[in-house]
Design a protein around this motif. Sequence first.
Motif, PDB file in Angstrom:
ATOM      1  N   ILE A 114      34.170 -11.548  65.406  1.00  0.00           N
ATOM      2  CA  ILE A 114      33.678 -10.902  64.191  1.00  0.00           C
ATOM      3  C   ILE A 114      32.159 -10.892  64.208  1.00  0.00           C
ATOM      4  O   ILE A 114      31.527 -11.584  65.006  1.00  0.00           O
ATOM      5  N   LYS A 115      31.606 -10.110  63.313  1.00  0.00           N
ATOM      6  CA  LYS A 115      30.154 -10.058  63.177  1.00  0.00           C
ATOM      7  C   LYS A 115      29.814 -10.380  61.730  1.00  0.00           C
ATOM      8  O   LYS A 115      30.302  -9.735  60.806  1.00  0.00           O
ATOM      9  N   GLU A 116      29.001 -11.412  61.554  1.00  0.00           N
ATOM     10  CA  GLU A 116      28.539 -11.819  60.226  1.00  0.00           C
ATOM     11  C   GLU A 116      27.024 -11.926  60.258  1.00  0.00           C
ATOM     12  O   GLU A 116      26.479 -12.660  61.084  1.00  0.00           O
ATOM     13  N   SER A 117      26.361 -11.210  59.387  1.00  0.00           N
ATOM     14  CA  SER A 117      24.895 -11.266  59.286  1.00  0.00           C
ATOM     15  C   SER A 117      24.222 -11.108  60.648  1.00  0.00           C
ATOM     16  O   SER A 117      23.415 -11.934  61.064  1.00  0.00           O
ATOM     17  N   GLU A 118      24.607 -10.064  61.351  1.00  0.00           N
ATOM     18  CA  GLU A 118      24.017  -9.737  62.655  1.00  0.00           C
ATOM     19  C   GLU A 118      24.348 -10.742  63.761  1.00  0.00           C
ATOM     20  O   GLU A 118      23.814 -10.660  64.857  1.00  0.00           O
ATOM     21  N   GLN A 119      25.204 -11.712  63.482  1.00  0.00           N
ATOM     22  CA  GLN A 119      25.571 -12.730  64.474  1.00  0.00           C
ATOM     23  C   GLN A 119      27.029 -12.535  64.883  1.00  0.00           C
ATOM     24  O   GLN A 119      27.897 -12.391  64.033  1.00  0.00           O
ATOM     25  N   HIS A 120      27.294 -12.525  66.184  1.00  0.00           N
ATOM     26  CA  HIS A 120      28.662 -12.438  66.690  1.00  0.00           C
ATOM     27  C   HIS A 120      29.273 -13.838  66.684  1.00  0.00           C
ATOM     28  O   HIS A 120      28.640 -14.794  67.129  1.00  0.00           O
ATOM     29  N   ILE A 121      30.507 -13.927  66.183  1.00  0.00           N
ATOM     30  CA  ILE A 121      31.212 -15.206  66.127  1.00  0.00           C
ATOM     31  C   ILE A 121      32.554 -15.042  66.827  1.00  0.00           C
ATOM     32  O   ILE A 121      33.337 -14.151  66.489  1.00  0.00           O
ATOM     33  N   LEU A 122      32.791 -15.895  67.802  1.00  0.00           N
ATOM     34  CA  LEU A 122      34.073 -15.922  68.499  1.00  0.00           C
ATOM     35  C   LEU A 122      34.869 -17.079  67.911  1.00  0.00           C
ATOM     36  O   LEU A 122      34.493 -18.243  68.064  1.00  0.00           O
ATOM     37  N   ARG A 123      35.949 -16.748  67.206  1.00  0.00           N
ATOM     38  CA  ARG A 123      36.780 -17.762  66.556  1.00  0.00           C
ATOM     39  C   ARG A 123      38.042 -17.995  67.369  1.00  0.00           C
ATOM     40  O   ARG A 123      38.792 -17.065  67.656  1.00  0.00           O
ATOM     41  N   VAL A 124      38.263 -19.244  67.705  1.00  0.00           N
ATOM     42  CA  VAL A 124      39.444 -19.663  68.448  1.00  0.00           C
ATOM     43  C   VAL A 124      40.221 -20.608  67.543  1.00  0.00           C
ATOM     44  O   VAL A 124      39.688 -21.626  67.101  1.00  0.00           O
ATOM     45  N   SER A 125      41.479 -20.256  67.253  1.00  0.00           N
ATOM     46  CA  SER A 125      42.320 -21.064  66.365  1.00  0.00           C
ATOM     47  C   SER A 125      43.399 -21.761  67.177  1.00  0.00           C
ATOM     48  O   SER A 125      44.039 -21.147  68.031  1.00  0.00           O
ATOM     49  N   LEU A 126      43.611 -23.039  66.864  1.00  0.00           N
ATOM     50  CA  LEU A 126      44.540 -23.880  67.612  1.00  0.00           C
ATOM     51  C   LEU A 126      45.697 -24.371  66.762  1.00  0.00           C
ATOM     52  O   LEU A 126      45.577 -24.489  65.548  1.00  0.00           O
ATOM     53  N   LYS A 127      46.765 -24.725  67.455  1.00  0.00           N
ATOM     54  CA  LYS A 127      47.863 -25.469  66.844  1.00  0.00           C
ATOM     55  C   LYS A 127      48.081 -26.702  67.705  1.00  0.00           C
ATOM     56  O   LYS A 127      48.068 -26.624  68.933  1.00  0.00           O
ATOM     57  N   ASN A 128      48.258 -27.840  67.048  1.00  0.00           N
ATOM     58  CA  ASN A 128      48.592 -29.072  67.746  1.00  0.00           C
ATOM     59  C   ASN A 128      50.081 -29.313  67.538  1.00  0.00           C
ATOM     60  O   ASN A 128      50.502 -29.590  66.419  1.00  0.00           O
ATOM     61  N   PRO A 129      50.901 -29.190  68.576  1.00  0.00           N
ATOM     62  CA  PRO A 129      52.346 -29.364  68.394  1.00  0.00           C
ATOM     63  C   PRO A 129      52.729 -30.784  67.976  1.00  0.00           C
ATOM     64  O   PRO A 129      53.841 -31.016  67.523  1.00  0.00           O
ATOM     65  N   ASN A 130      51.789 -31.724  68.089  1.00  0.00           N
ATOM     66  CA  ASN A 130      52.066 -33.115  67.730  1.00  0.00           C
ATOM     67  C   ASN A 130      51.507 -33.507  66.371  1.00  0.00           C
ATOM     68  O   ASN A 130      51.471 -34.684  66.039  1.00  0.00           O
ATOM     69  N   GLY A 131      51.038 -32.540  65.596  1.00  0.00           N
ATOM     70  CA  GLY A 131      50.494 -32.865  64.278  1.00  0.00           C
ATOM     71  C   GLY A 131      49.306 -31.994  63.930  1.00  0.00           C
ATOM     72  O   GLY A 131      49.187 -30.864  64.388  1.00  0.00           O
ATOM     73  N   ALA A 132      48.415 -32.563  63.139  1.00  0.00           N
ATOM     74  CA  ALA A 132      47.250 -31.819  62.666  1.00  0.00           C
ATOM     75  C   ALA A 132      46.206 -31.672  63.775  1.00  0.00           C
ATOM     76  O   ALA A 132      46.146 -32.474  64.702  1.00  0.00           O
ATOM     77  N   VAL A 133      45.386 -30.647  63.649  1.00  0.00           N
ATOM     78  CA  VAL A 133      44.256 -30.444  64.551  1.00  0.00           C
ATOM     79  C   VAL A 133      43.051 -31.142  63.921  1.00  0.00           C
ATOM     80  O   VAL A 133      42.660 -30.822  62.803  1.00  0.00           O
ATOM     81  N   SER A 134      42.489 -32.101  64.640  1.00  0.00           N
ATOM     82  CA  SER A 134      41.351 -32.859  64.116  1.00  0.00           C
ATOM     83  C   SER A 134      40.035 -32.246  64.579  1.00  0.00           C
ATOM     84  O   SER A 134      40.001 -31.403  65.485  1.00  0.00           O
ATOM     85  N   LEU A 135      38.960 -32.706  63.981  1.00  0.00           N
ATOM     86  CA  LEU A 135      37.630 -32.271  64.390  1.00  0.00           C
ATOM     87  C   LEU A 135      37.374 -32.653  65.848  1.00  0.00           C
ATOM     88  O   LEU A 135      36.787 -31.885  66.610  1.00  0.00           O
ATOM     89  N   ASP A 136      37.844 -33.825  66.245  1.00  0.00           N
ATOM     90  CA  ASP A 136      37.692 -34.252  67.643  1.00  0.00           C
ATOM     91  C   ASP A 136      38.448 -33.323  68.593  1.00  0.00           C
ATOM     92  O   ASP A 136      37.969 -33.024  69.688  1.00  0.00           O
ATOM     93  N   ASN A 137      39.641 -32.865  68.176  1.00  0.00           N
ATOM     94  CA  ASN A 137      40.403 -31.915  68.997  1.00  0.00           C
ATOM     95  C   ASN A 137      39.610 -30.627  69.189  1.00  0.00           C
ATOM     96  O   ASN A 137      39.520 -30.094  70.301  1.00  0.00           O
ATOM     97  N   CYS A 138      39.029 -30.133  68.098  1.00  0.00           N
ATOM     98  CA  CYS A 138      38.245 -28.891  68.155  1.00  0.00           C
ATOM     99  C   CYS A 138      37.035 -29.056  69.064  1.00  0.00           C
ATOM    100  O   CYS A 138      36.717 -28.169  69.865  1.00  0.00           O
ATOM    101  N   GLN A 139      36.371 -30.189  68.951  1.00  0.00           N
ATOM    102  CA  GLN A 139      35.201 -30.447  69.787  1.00  0.00           C
ATOM    103  C   GLN A 139      35.596 -30.504  71.261  1.00  0.00           C
ATOM    104  O   GLN A 139      34.918 -29.932  72.117  1.00  0.00           O
ATOM    105  N   GLN A 140      36.706 -31.177  71.549  1.00  0.00           N
ATOM    106  CA  GLN A 140      37.181 -31.282  72.928  1.00  0.00           C
ATOM    107  C   GLN A 140      37.439 -29.898  73.523  1.00  0.00           C
ATOM    108  O   GLN A 140      36.984 -29.584  74.623  1.00  0.00           O
ATOM    109  N   VAL A 141      38.157 -29.060  72.786  1.00  0.00           N
ATOM    110  CA  VAL A 141      38.468 -27.714  73.272  1.00  0.00           C
ATOM    111  C   VAL A 141      37.189 -26.897  73.425  1.00  0.00           C
ATOM    112  O   VAL A 141      36.989 -26.214  74.430  1.00  0.00           O
ATOM    113  N   SER A 142      36.307 -26.986  72.450  1.00  0.00           N
ATOM    114  CA  SER A 142      35.050 -26.239  72.500  1.00  0.00           C
ATOM    115  C   SER A 142      34.235 -26.603  73.740  1.00  0.00           C
ATOM    116  O   SER A 142      33.706 -25.724  74.431  1.00  0.00           O
TER     117      SER A 142
END
Length: 146
Positions: A26-54
Amino acid sequence: MTKRIEERIEGVIESLGYLLYDVSLIKESEQHILRVSLKNPNGAVSLDNCQQVSEIISPLLDVCDFLKDAYILEVSSMGLERTLKTPKHFKLSLGEKVAVKLMNKQSFQAILKDANDLSVDFELENHTIKSVEYKDLKKVKTLFEW
């Protein structure tokens, strides 16, 4: 373009124990943003999970050079309430309560029971199964009950 990105990162994300739910650019305020959405089959997706994937996919995306312009990479959970748009979204949301609006203006709430590439099965409140082809769906959104 997001399809190529999805193909490139999906296996890597799965090797980390997560499922790729969606990729959007998407493009917001002249900035391109690539959004990647995850599912954790073992429960919730934590901030640490997001950081690891990123940290793993960011260099991959830089090397692939799919995006010519500068962008911000955002990795997050798929969210509690979300609109289901693709067969993949439906398959990753089996067992969840959904609000359904059909093209014929009919609407109902149900449990998402099954999904394939052509249709979706919903379990209604009276425990009957209603099969609907994707072309007959106007909007389906997951519902989170507090």
